[in-house]
Design a protein around this motif. Structure first.
Motif, mmCIF file in Angstrom:
data_model
loop_
_atom_site.group_PDB
_atom_site.id
_atom_site.type_symbol
_atom_site.label_atom_id
_atom_site.label_comp_id
_atom_site.label_asym_id
_atom_site.label_seq_id
_atom_site.Cartn_x
_atom_site.Cartn_y
_atom_site.Cartn_z
ATOM 1 N N UNK A 1 6.675 1.681 5.914
ATOM 2 C CA UNK A 1 6.995 2.770 4.994
ATOM 3 C C UNK A 1 6.699 2.339 3.558
ATOM 4 N N UNK A 2 6.184 3.280 2.780
ATOM 5 C CA UNK A 2 5.838 2.992 1.391
ATOM 6 C C UNK A 2 6.740 3.815 0.469
ATOM 7 N N UNK A 3 7.472 3.107 -0.382
ATOM 8 C CA UNK A 3 8.435 3.740 -1.287
ATOM 9 C C UNK A 3 7.983 3.588 -2.737
ATOM 10 N N UNK A 4 8.304 4.597 -3.540
ATOM 11 C CA UNK A 4 8.023 4.549 -4.977
ATOM 12 C C UNK A 4 9.345 4.566 -5.734
ATOM 13 N N UNK A 5 9.472 3.667 -6.703
ATOM 14 C CA UNK A 5 10.644 3.620 -7.584
ATOM 15 C C UNK A 5 10.180 3.853 -9.011
ATOM 16 N N UNK B 1 7.141 7.879 0.156
ATOM 17 C CA UNK B 1 5.935 8.623 -0.208
ATOM 18 C C UNK B 1 4.777 8.444 0.767
ATOM 19 N N UNK B 2 4.959 7.598 1.764
ATOM 20 C CA UNK B 2 3.891 7.413 2.739
ATOM 21 C C UNK B 2 4.320 6.448 3.826
ATOM 22 N N UNK B 3 3.580 6.459 4.928
ATOM 23 C CA UNK B 3 3.865 5.511 6.005
ATOM 24 C C UNK B 3 2.600 5.304 6.831
ATOM 25 N N UNK B 4 2.589 4.219 7.590
ATOM 26 C CA UNK B 4 1.446 3.903 8.444
ATOM 27 C C UNK B 4 1.951 3.248 9.724
ATOM 28 N N UNK B 5 1.395 3.681 10.863
ATOM 29 C CA UNK B 5 1.758 3.110 12.157
ATOM 30 C C UNK B 5 0.703 2.093 12.576
ATOM 31 N N UNK B 6 1.158 1.029 13.232
ATOM 32 C CA UNK B 6 0.217 0.000 13.659
ATOM 33 C C UNK B 6 0.684 -0.602 14.988
ATOM 34 N N UNK B 7 -0.279 -0.882 15.881
ATOM 35 C CA UNK B 7 -0.014 -1.547 17.160
ATOM 36 C C UNK B 7 -0.582 -2.956 17.075
ATOM 37 N N UNK B 8 0.254 -3.947 17.378
ATOM 38 C CA UNK B 8 -0.149 -5.343 17.224
ATOM 39 C C UNK B 8 0.052 -6.125 18.518
ATOM 40 N N UNK B 9 -0.935 -6.937 18.835
ATOM 41 C CA UNK B 9 -0.809 -7.874 19.940
ATOM 42 C C UNK B 9 -0.082 -9.125 19.438
ATOM 43 N N UNK C 1 -2.714 0.658 5.239
ATOM 44 C CA UNK C 1 -2.885 1.218 3.898
ATOM 45 C C UNK C 1 -2.270 2.606 3.811
ATOM 46 N N UNK C 2 -2.006 3.020 2.586
ATOM 47 C CA UNK C 2 -1.515 4.372 2.324
ATOM 48 C C UNK C 2 -2.124 4.840 1.010
ATOM 49 N N UNK C 3 -2.430 6.126 0.948
ATOM 50 C CA UNK C 3 -2.980 6.726 -0.260
ATOM 51 C C UNK C 3 -1.860 7.478 -0.978
ATOM 52 N N UNK C 4 -1.535 7.047 -2.179
ATOM 53 C CA UNK C 4 -0.502 7.705 -2.974
ATOM 54 C C UNK C 4 -1.178 8.547 -4.052
ATOM 55 N N UNK D 1 5.965 0.076 -6.185
ATOM 56 C CA UNK D 1 5.619 0.552 -4.846
ATOM 57 C C UNK D 1 6.018 -0.551 -3.868
ATOM 58 N N UNK D 2 6.823 -0.190 -2.870
ATOM 59 C CA UNK D 2 7.341 -1.175 -1.923
ATOM 60 C C UNK D 2 6.940 -0.813 -0.503
ATOM 61 N N UNK D 3 6.361 -1.777 0.206
ATOM 62 C CA UNK D 3 6.083 -1.625 1.633
ATOM 63 C C UNK D 3 7.249 -2.251 2.382
ATOM 64 N N UNK D 4 7.906 -1.466 3.242
ATOM 65 C CA UNK D 4 9.121 -1.957 3.891
ATOM 66 C C UNK D 4 9.328 -1.281 5.241
ATOM 67 N N UNK D 5 10.294 -1.815 6.008
ATOM 68 C CA UNK D 5 10.653 -1.220 7.293
ATOM 69 C C UNK D 5 11.528 0.015 7.101
ATOM 70 N N UNK D 6 12.343 -0.017 6.028
ATOM 71 C CA UNK D 6 13.254 1.089 5.737
ATOM 72 C C UNK D 6 13.639 1.009 4.267
ATOM 73 N N UNK D 7 14.400 1.988 3.798
ATOM 74 C CA UNK D 7 14.820 1.984 2.396
ATOM 75 C C UNK D 7 15.782 0.838 2.096
ATOM 76 N N UNK D 8 16.465 0.335 3.135
ATOM 77 C CA UNK D 8 17.410 -0.771 2.944
ATOM 78 C C UNK D 8 16.719 -2.129 2.919
#
Length: 215
Positions: free
Chosen positions: A26-30, A44-52, A60-63, A92-99
């Motif tokens: 998840x991408x957050x803006x402060x 403000x945005x999010x991206x899903x990914x599958x990883x081995x 990436x995310x476009x803001x 701009x913060x890339x995180x798992x959640x707002x916490x």
């Protein structure tokens, strides 16, 4: 950052486990500009990914313009519309959640637009912080003349009980965010007096005509 333009943000995600897994970044803006009160983090945005197992991928995310903007009613009638980005630093913060503290990065956004100060009974002392230091002092001088020299100065907590005590910070926040119309709660402030105060503020700031035209 202008309308129609975007800011690309990215983050590397690694699967440190022993099984395939999915992650939603998840991408957050402060907003660090301090121009208006906004939530600490806005999704403000999010991206899903599958990883081995052991795999790393870049997400990436476009803001866009609206990712950083808020709706400013004072600009609603302008050619560019009411959506506005105050000049200043944003995170701009890339995180798992707002916490989640996540991975923050700072960006500085310049703005060529200014928000006109509408001087009416909805004006708060906090709005004056948008003015230049000179104009702010002129306006505060008017308020102190009309409301008393102690206006804007937190009262001492000395002698107050624990249940009655109001911290200086609480007093400051109350003062900054109370509109002038709130002065009607005081016995000596009526509609005529309030109109007199707002007229003096317009005169002090030299934008009475503009303020009246935007009501």
């Amino acid at each position: 950052l202008y309308a129609g333009k975007t800011l690309t943000v990215s983050a590397d995600v690694t699967n440190t486990g022993s099984r395939p897994g999915k992650e939603i970044v998840q991408f957050y803006v402060s907003d660090g500009s301090g121009a208006v009160q906004r939530p600490p983090k806005e999704l403000k945005g999010f991206a899903k990914v599958l990883l081995q197992p052991g795999e790393t991928k870049t997400v990436t995310a476009e803001l866009d313009f609206r990712s950083f903007a808020y709706y400013e009613t004072a600009l609603a009638g302008s050619a560019e519309g009411g959506w506005h980005i105050p000049q200043g630093k944003y995170t701009v913060t890339a995180a798992k959640s707002s916490a989640d503290a996540g991975l923050p990065v700072s960006v500085f956004i310049r703005s060529a637009r200014t928000v006109p100060l509408v001087i009416d009974e909805n004006l708060t002392p906090g709005d004056l912080e948008k003015c230049s230091e000179t104009d702010r002092e002129r306006a505060l001088a008017v308020l102190r003349e009309e409301l008393g020299p102690g206006f804007g100065t937190p009262q001492s907590e000395e002698g107050a009980s624990a249940s009655e005590a109001i911290t200086a910070e609480m007093q400051r926040e109350m003062m900054l965010n109370t509109p002038l119309r709130g002065l009607r709660s005081f016995n000596h402030i009526d509609g005529k007096k309030l109109a007199h105060i707002t007229a003096r503020l317009r005169e002090a700031l030299g934008n009475g005509a503009a303020a009246e035209g935007q009501k």
